[in-house]
Design a protein around this motif. Structure first.
Motif: not given
Ligand code: GLC
Length: 383
Positions: A158-159, A198-199, A261, A273, A317, A350
């Motif tokens: 991740h990240h 991740n992503e 999401y 963020w 997620e 998540w």
């Molecule tokens: C992703 C990002 C994470 C964030 C989440 C919801 O997993 O990596 O940092 O909190 O999405 O936005």
């Protein structure tokens, strides 16, 4: 010494438990799949691998492969241990992994924990890119606790922000990090899954990500020929990213994932963020006809992609931030989870105990309304 003996006992117990519960795996080839040939040569690095003792005394050859479709179902209802190990340092985002979280989530009815991990912050910047032994030991402990509590555990990366900025500058390091992770955990049971990244976004568009995924998969396959690995599309791992992707190769041990999401202005209202998200505060989701139809349409598309690509799909997620009103969060979470389940998709919420949290680590209470729609108690999961 005492610690070692304890580990040995713990792991034997885990093997027995896993063996007893493992479904009949479909027949698997015993040789390394041919795609290993596409692995880039191991960089000519000092003997970093030999310097790292393996954590779990699993005997060689103990791995019993699980069919990817079967395992995707076993992932069941999961939760992300977010904002813990993917912070620059564990604890910096207000949360650390605590031993009691594992039995807590298991007893609440979850089947899986997905563990976001910022490996890139715990490894040498230069060759041999060694992952800090104490960080590895911390992850060993996380995995051990998950397995002891009969939870599947998805280990991700991740990240890795540097990779998103500079693909060529980081490619070798990314692959060597995964070589270390995959080698260290190669003899762990199949309930440990790997999720390479991740992503993906930034420098990783569809094409360059799929190429990198094939490379990292080949690296993982050198030591883990049959472990299920999670594939994601680019474009931040969204459904759109997945829909633009295609099955990377014919490796049978892949499970696809996407993150959900939508509508983003609802789930991410007030998210610190996300620039401009304070303007979305007050956005509700009550499940009117259009709102429900949009979710249904998206889940249908995810399922269709899975069929067309002959891959199981896992929603790794989904969640709505706590700045949204609770009634809307509960309605959305319920609708998305049920829409996924109705189509045979499994999922991981998540996340556990932070801004989207289903648990409050300060008051030590579950957020009951969210938990209740995630885990419908009357239908015990009985994995
Ligand atoms: C992703 C990002 C994470 C964030 C989440 C919801 O997993 O990596 O940092 O909190 O999405 O936005």
């Amino acid at each position: 010494m005492r610690k070692l003996a304890y580990l040995a006992i713990a792991c034997t117990t885990v093997i027995t438990a896993c063996g007893a519960e493992a479904p009949q795996p479909s027949p698997q080839p015993t040789a390394e799949p041919p795609l290993a040939a596409t692995a880039p040569p191991r960089p000519n690095l000092p003997n970093w691998k030999e310097e790292m003792p393996l954590p779990f005394p699993f005997p060689e050859g103990a791995f019993a492969p699980v069919d990817a479709f079967v395992q995707a179902q076993q992932l069941g209802r999961g939760v992300n241990f977010g904002n813990m190990l993917e912070a620059p340092k564990e604890g910096e985002w207000g949360l650390v992994v605590r031993e009691e979280y594992f039995p807590l989530v298991r007893q609440a009815g979850f089947d899986t924990v997905r563990v976001p991990i910022r490996w890139s912050a715990h490894a040498l910047r230069q060759p041999p890119y060694t992952i800090a032994p104490e960080f590895f030991q911390r992850i060993d402990w996380v995995i051990e606790n998950a397995l002891q509590n009969d939870l599947n555990v998805v280990i991700n990366m991740h990240h890795y922000e540097e990779l998103f900025k500079d693909l060529e500058g980081e490619r070798e390091r990314f692959l060597v990090l995964w070589d270390q992770i995959a080698t260290r955990y190669r003899n762990l049971p199949p309930e440990v899954l790997f999720e390479p990244l991740n992503e993906p976004h930034g420098a990783l568009d569809n094409e360059s990500w799929e190429e990198l995924f094939r490379q990292v998969l080949a690296v993982i396959r050198r030591t883990n020929p049959h472990r299920n690995v999670i594939f994601t599309g680019a474009d931040m791992g969204t459904l759109n990213g997945l829909l633009q992707a295609k099955r990377p190769n014919d490796d049978p041990h892949l499970i696809a994932t996407f993150h959900y999401y939508l509508p983003f202005a609802f789930t991410h209202q007030g998210a610190e963020w996300v620039e401009g998200s304070s303007a979305w505060l007050g956005t509700t989701w009550r499940g009117n006809g259009t709102q429900r139809a949009n979710v249904d349409y998206d889940m249908d598309r995810a399922v269709r992609w899975g069929k067309q690509n002959n891959m199981p799909v896992w929603m790794g997620e989904f969640g709505a931030y706590s700045k949204a009103d609770l009634d809307s969060r509960v309605a959305w979470t319920n609708y998305v989870a049920r829409a996924a389940e109705a189509r045979g998709l499994t999922w991981a919420y998540w996340e556990f105990g932070s801004g989207f949290g289903v648990y409050d680590p300060i008051s030590l209470q579950w957020n009951e309304p969210i938990l209740n729609v995630l885990i419908q108690k009357q239908e015990a999961t009985g994995r």
